[in-house]
Design a protein around this motif. Sequence first.
Motif, PDB file in Angstrom:
ATOM      1  N   SER A   1       2.866  -9.223 -39.083  1.00 23.01           N
ATOM      2  CA  SER A   1       2.296  -7.952 -38.642  1.00 23.01           C
ATOM      3  C   SER A   1       0.833  -7.836 -39.049  1.00 23.01           C
ATOM      4  O   SER A   1      -0.019  -7.427 -38.247  1.00 23.01           O
ATOM      5  N   LYS A   2       0.530  -8.220 -40.270  1.00 23.82           N
ATOM      6  CA  LYS A   2      -0.844  -8.154 -40.773  1.00 23.82           C
ATOM      7  C   LYS A   2      -1.756  -9.083 -39.976  1.00 23.82           C
ATOM      8  O   LYS A   2      -2.855  -8.696 -39.583  1.00 23.82           O
TER       9      LYS A   2
ATOM     10  N   ASP B   1      -2.438  -7.642 -36.527  1.00 19.77           N
ATOM     11  CA  ASP B   1      -3.411  -6.550 -36.629  1.00 19.77           C
ATOM     12  C   ASP B   1      -4.832  -7.099 -36.791  1.00 19.77           C
ATOM     13  O   ASP B   1      -5.778  -6.616 -36.156  1.00 19.77           O
ATOM     14  N   GLU B   2      -4.984  -8.107 -37.650  1.00 18.19           N
ATOM     15  CA  GLU B   2      -6.302  -8.718 -37.869  1.00 18.19           C
ATOM     16  C   GLU B   2      -6.811  -9.374 -36.592  1.00 18.19           C
ATOM     17  O   GLU B   2      -7.995  -9.253 -36.256  1.00 18.19           O
TER      18      GLU B   2
ATOM     19  N   GLU C   1      -5.967  -8.617 -33.529  1.00 19.31           N
ATOM     20  CA  GLU C   1      -6.293  -7.583 -32.556  1.00 19.31           C
ATOM     21  C   GLU C   1      -7.673  -6.992 -32.864  1.00 19.31           C
ATOM     22  O   GLU C   1      -8.500  -6.810 -31.968  1.00 19.31           O
ATOM     23  N   GLU C   2      -7.931  -6.737 -34.133  1.00 23.72           N
ATOM     24  CA  GLU C   2      -9.220  -6.203 -34.549  1.00 23.72           C
ATOM     25  C   GLU C   2     -10.357  -7.182 -34.260  1.00 23.72           C
ATOM     26  O   GLU C   2     -11.457  -6.790 -33.884  1.00 23.72           O
TER      27      GLU C   2
ATOM     28  N   ARG D   1      -2.576  -6.216 -27.668  1.00 19.61           N
ATOM     29  CA  ARG D   1      -1.266  -5.618 -27.934  1.00 19.61           C
ATOM     30  C   ARG D   1      -1.001  -4.603 -26.839  1.00 19.61           C
ATOM     31  O   ARG D   1      -1.777  -3.669 -26.651  1.00 19.61           O
TER      32      ARG D   1
ATOM     33  N   TYR E   1       2.470  -9.151 -27.244  1.00 21.86           N
ATOM     34  CA  TYR E   1       1.201  -9.686 -27.722  1.00 21.86           C
ATOM     35  C   TYR E   1       0.804 -10.865 -26.847  1.00 21.86           C
ATOM     36  O   TYR E   1       1.643 -11.684 -26.485  1.00 21.86           O
TER      37      TYR E   1
END
Length: 114
Positions: free
Chosen positions: A64-65, A68-69, A71-72, A78, A90
């Motif tokens: 998950s982390k 998120d990274e 995606e950023e 997502r 994803y």
Amino acid sequence: MADTTADAPACDIDGTCYCPLTGVIGTLSQKYAMQLVSIIGAHDSLRFAEIEAHLPTASTSTISKRLDEFEEAGLVSRTQYNEIPPRVEYALTEDGDELRTRLEPILEWAASTE
């Protein structure tokens, strides 16, 4: 007062500057990062549980982390569908796909050294 001057760029003898690599190496050196890029890139899109199935030794929170990274960083998109039950998929962005393409020779080299 702290010194706020920037460090001199890390350059090779021939003047090649490696500063832009800092962010990339920081992102890709995270646990399961390169595997995630390869796994997601091998499919059009994947749901979270499908990604977990490809990485059985990775914890849910780590995956998950990383997602998120990514995606950023603009490497992964997502997409959340308004369904019951909720569905999230994803996929690699254009930048993520380019990264995957550039990682392939490294992965091939690593496999040949085993």
